[in-house]
Design a protein around this motif. Structure first.
Motif, PDB file in Angstrom:
ATOM      1  N   SER A  31       0.811  -1.216   0.000  1.00  0.00           N
ATOM      2  CA  SER A  31       0.000   0.000   0.000  1.00  0.00           C
ATOM      3  C   SER A  31       0.847   1.270   0.000  1.00  0.00           C
ATOM      4  O   SER A  31       0.337   2.357  -0.310  1.00  0.00           O
ATOM      5  CB  SER A  31      -0.941   0.016   1.204  1.00  0.00           C
ATOM      6  OG  SER A  31      -0.211   0.136   2.413  1.00  0.00           O
ATOM      7  N   LYS A  34       0.662   3.492  -3.058  1.00  0.00           N
ATOM      8  CA  LYS A  34      -0.441   4.428  -3.280  1.00  0.00           C
ATOM      9  C   LYS A  34      -0.038   5.856  -2.929  1.00  0.00           C
ATOM     10  O   LYS A  34      -0.601   6.813  -3.467  1.00  0.00           O
ATOM     11  CB  LYS A  34      -1.647   4.025  -2.434  1.00  0.00           C
ATOM     12  CG  LYS A  34      -2.281   2.700  -2.814  1.00  0.00           C
ATOM     13  CD  LYS A  34      -3.466   2.412  -1.907  1.00  0.00           C
ATOM     14  CE  LYS A  34      -4.127   1.083  -2.253  1.00  0.00           C
ATOM     15  NZ  LYS A  34      -5.275   0.805  -1.350  1.00  0.00           N
ATOM     16  N   LYS A  35       0.925   5.978  -2.019  1.00  0.00           N
ATOM     17  CA  LYS A  35       1.290   7.297  -1.496  1.00  0.00           C
ATOM     18  C   LYS A  35       2.666   7.765  -1.944  1.00  0.00           C
ATOM     19  O   LYS A  35       2.974   8.961  -1.868  1.00  0.00           O
ATOM     20  CB  LYS A  35       1.243   7.271   0.033  1.00  0.00           C
ATOM     21  CG  LYS A  35      -0.123   6.901   0.586  1.00  0.00           C
ATOM     22  CD  LYS A  35      -0.116   6.773   2.103  1.00  0.00           C
ATOM     23  CE  LYS A  35      -1.490   6.404   2.627  1.00  0.00           C
ATOM     24  NZ  LYS A  35      -1.517   6.249   4.097  1.00  0.00           N
ATOM     25  N   ASP A  37       5.961   7.372  -4.927  1.00  0.00           N
ATOM     26  CA  ASP A  37       6.323   6.892  -6.261  1.00  0.00           C
ATOM     27  C   ASP A  37       7.672   6.182  -6.239  1.00  0.00           C
ATOM     28  O   ASP A  37       8.297   6.031  -5.181  1.00  0.00           O
ATOM     29  CB  ASP A  37       6.297   8.030  -7.280  1.00  0.00           C
ATOM     30  CG  ASP A  37       7.376   9.096  -7.045  1.00  0.00           C
ATOM     31  OD1 ASP A  37       8.397   8.808  -6.373  1.00  0.00           O
ATOM     32  OD2 ASP A  37       7.210  10.226  -7.539  1.00  0.00           O
ATOM     33  N   ARG A  43       3.179  10.810  -3.860  1.00  0.00           N
ATOM     34  CA  ARG A  43       2.234  10.906  -4.958  1.00  0.00           C
ATOM     35  C   ARG A  43       1.045  11.780  -4.545  1.00  0.00           C
ATOM     36  O   ARG A  43       0.827  12.049  -3.364  1.00  0.00           O
ATOM     37  CB  ARG A  43       1.667   9.520  -5.296  1.00  0.00           C
ATOM     38  CG  ARG A  43       2.635   8.522  -5.870  1.00  0.00           C
ATOM     39  CD  ARG A  43       1.881   7.225  -6.144  1.00  0.00           C
ATOM     40  NE  ARG A  43       2.735   6.180  -6.670  1.00  0.00           N
ATOM     41  CZ  ARG A  43       3.047   6.027  -7.956  1.00  0.00           C
ATOM     42  NH1 ARG A  43       2.559   6.892  -8.844  1.00  0.00           N
ATOM     43  NH2 ARG A  43       3.825   5.039  -8.347  1.00  0.00           N
ATOM     44  N   PHE A  45      -2.500  11.982  -3.473  1.00  0.00           N
ATOM     45  CA  PHE A  45      -3.339  11.039  -2.731  1.00  0.00           C
ATOM     46  C   PHE A  45      -4.389  11.876  -2.015  1.00  0.00           C
ATOM     47  O   PHE A  45      -4.040  12.751  -1.213  1.00  0.00           O
ATOM     48  CB  PHE A  45      -2.496  10.236  -1.746  1.00  0.00           C
ATOM     49  CG  PHE A  45      -3.226   9.081  -1.112  1.00  0.00           C
ATOM     50  CD1 PHE A  45      -3.585   7.976  -1.860  1.00  0.00           C
ATOM     51  CD2 PHE A  45      -3.552   9.099   0.237  1.00  0.00           C
ATOM     52  CE1 PHE A  45      -4.258   6.899  -1.283  1.00  0.00           C
ATOM     53  CE2 PHE A  45      -4.221   8.038   0.829  1.00  0.00           C
ATOM     54  CZ  PHE A  45      -4.575   6.931   0.065  1.00  0.00           C
ATOM     55  N   SER A  95     -10.327   8.236   1.266  1.00  0.00           N
ATOM     56  CA  SER A  95      -9.022   8.418   0.624  1.00  0.00           C
ATOM     57  C   SER A  95      -8.975   7.631  -0.671  1.00  0.00           C
ATOM     58  O   SER A  95      -9.614   6.584  -0.798  1.00  0.00           O
ATOM     59  CB  SER A  95      -7.874   7.976   1.544  1.00  0.00           C
ATOM     60  OG  SER A  95      -7.947   6.589   1.816  1.00  0.00           O
ATOM     61  N   SER A  96      -8.195   8.158  -1.636  1.00  0.00           N
ATOM     62  CA  SER A  96      -8.037   7.481  -2.919  1.00  0.00           C
ATOM     63  C   SER A  96      -6.914   8.146  -3.698  1.00  0.00           C
ATOM     64  O   SER A  96      -6.617   9.335  -3.518  1.00  0.00           O
ATOM     65  CB  SER A  96      -9.328   7.563  -3.743  1.00  0.00           C
ATOM     66  OG  SER A  96      -9.133   7.007  -5.031  1.00  0.00           O
ATOM     67  N   SER A  97      -6.297   7.369  -4.584  1.00  0.00           N
ATOM     68  CA  SER A  97      -5.288   7.917  -5.494  1.00  0.00           C
ATOM     69  C   SER A  97      -5.921   8.778  -6.576  1.00  0.00           C
ATOM     70  O   SER A  97      -5.227   9.570  -7.216  1.00  0.00           O
ATOM     71  CB  SER A  97      -4.496   6.778  -6.144  1.00  0.00           C
ATOM     72  OG  SER A  97      -3.846   5.992  -5.169  1.00  0.00           O
ATOM     73  N   GLU A  98      -7.221   8.621  -6.801  1.00  0.00           N
ATOM     74  CA  GLU A  98      -7.940   9.375  -7.832  1.00  0.00           C
ATOM     75  C   GLU A  98      -9.004  10.251  -7.179  1.00  0.00           C
ATOM     76  O   GLU A  98      -9.894   9.744  -6.491  1.00  0.00           O
ATOM     77  CB  GLU A  98      -8.599   8.422  -8.831  1.00  0.00           C
ATOM     78  CG  GLU A  98      -7.629   7.547  -9.598  1.00  0.00           C
ATOM     79  CD  GLU A  98      -6.767   8.349 -10.560  1.00  0.00           C
ATOM     80  OE1 GLU A  98      -7.168   9.471 -10.943  1.00  0.00           O
ATOM     81  OE2 GLU A  98      -5.685   7.844 -10.927  1.00  0.00           O
ATOM     82  N   THR A 141       4.120   0.083   6.897  1.00  0.00           N
ATOM     83  CA  THR A 141       4.052   1.242   6.006  1.00  0.00           C
ATOM     84  C   THR A 141       4.890   2.412   6.502  1.00  0.00           C
ATOM     85  O   THR A 141       5.419   3.187   5.701  1.00  0.00           O
ATOM     86  CB  THR A 141       2.607   1.750   5.844  1.00  0.00           C
ATOM     87  OG1 THR A 141       2.124   2.200   7.115  1.00  0.00           O
ATOM     88  CG2 THR A 141       1.695   0.674   5.300  1.00  0.00           C
TER      89      THR A 141
END
Length: 251
Positions: A31, A34-35, A37, A43, A45, A95-98, A141
């Motif tokens: 995971s 997701k945050k 790169d 990233r 987020f 929360s989401s990458s998009e 993480t």
């Protein structure tokens, strides 16, 4: 809700003074990608959360901890968190990458937060005493500083606040108060490096600190990365909306 003793027993079971990454190459939780790169930069987020902002002296002390970590074993970590990103999360929300995947939920969460004004007035100017426990590995993480309420009364106040927001979005995992200090490198690190990290954390865990959480410093925030949070509503003063920043956070 867990009793205060049950809460203490639970966090004591995994918040230990000594870190143990095992003898193999440490890859970290998938995971993290997701945050962070491939260059270990944060990233985009997106999401929202309810957090306690921290006093400047506390943030300065935490920055000293992270300086020790990054000086000793920089290869273990991703991009450094800025001191203003240090906070105690009371309750995660979306929360989401998009952004498009959570935009509607963010809008609705903000409305639901505003509807909690009457419940939150009961906690106006309330203060919660917290003690630091140890820096520990949070689900592979990140390294975080664990915290616990100083006594049963402080625990009850904290959990009463928590459940106000759990009625907006219930979480599947139990509440573990902490401050995130550093996210791991997306590439992981070998066992020798892990041993140096464990030694460094062991030294830092000789320290302890007291932190006072003030409801006047409780905020509904939106974020665009783990280093980019925007205060939208001061929940200690519910008429304090910041429309321009709320719009920016939704862009």
């Amino acid at each position: 809700m867990q009793t205060y003793q049950e809460f203490l027993d639970r966090i004591n079971s995994f918040e230990k003074k000594e870190l143990d990454f095992g003898k193999k190459y440490f890859k970290g939780n998938p995971s993290i990608a997701k945050k962070v790169d491939k260059n270990n930069a944060f990233r985009k987020f997106y999401g929202d959360t309810v957090v306690f902002a921290l006093d400047e002296k506390v943030k300065e002390k935490l920055a000293e901890y992270t300086e020790v970590l990054y000086q000793s074993v920089p290869e273990c970590f991703s991009e450094r968190l800025i001191p203003d990103a240090f906070h105690v999360t009371l309750h995660d929300l979306a929360s989401s990458s998009e952004l498009r995947d959570v935009a509607e939920e963010l809008f609705m969460n903000e409305l639901r937060i505003i509807e909690k004004a009457e419940e939150l007035r009961e906690f106006e100017k309330a203060k919660i005493r917290m003690q630091s426990k140890y820096i520990f590995n949070m689900v592979d993480t990140s390294l975080v500083l664990g915290l616990y309420p100083a006594d049963e009364e402080d625990y009850q106040k904290l959990m009463d606040l928590y459940y106000i927001f759990d009625n907006i979005k219930s979480l599947y995992y139990p509440f573990t108060p902490h401050i995130t200090l550093a996210y791991y490198s997306i590439h992981g690190f070998d066992s020798q490096t892990a041993a140096r990290l464990a030694e460094t954390v062991g030294r830092l865990n000789e320290n302890s600190m007291e932190i006072e959480l003030n409801v006047n410093n409780l905020y509904y925030q939106k974020f665009r990365s783990m280093n980019d949070y925007v205060n939208v509503i001061n929940l200690g003063v519910m008429d304090c909306l910041i429309p321009e920043e709320a719009v920016k956070a939704s862009e």
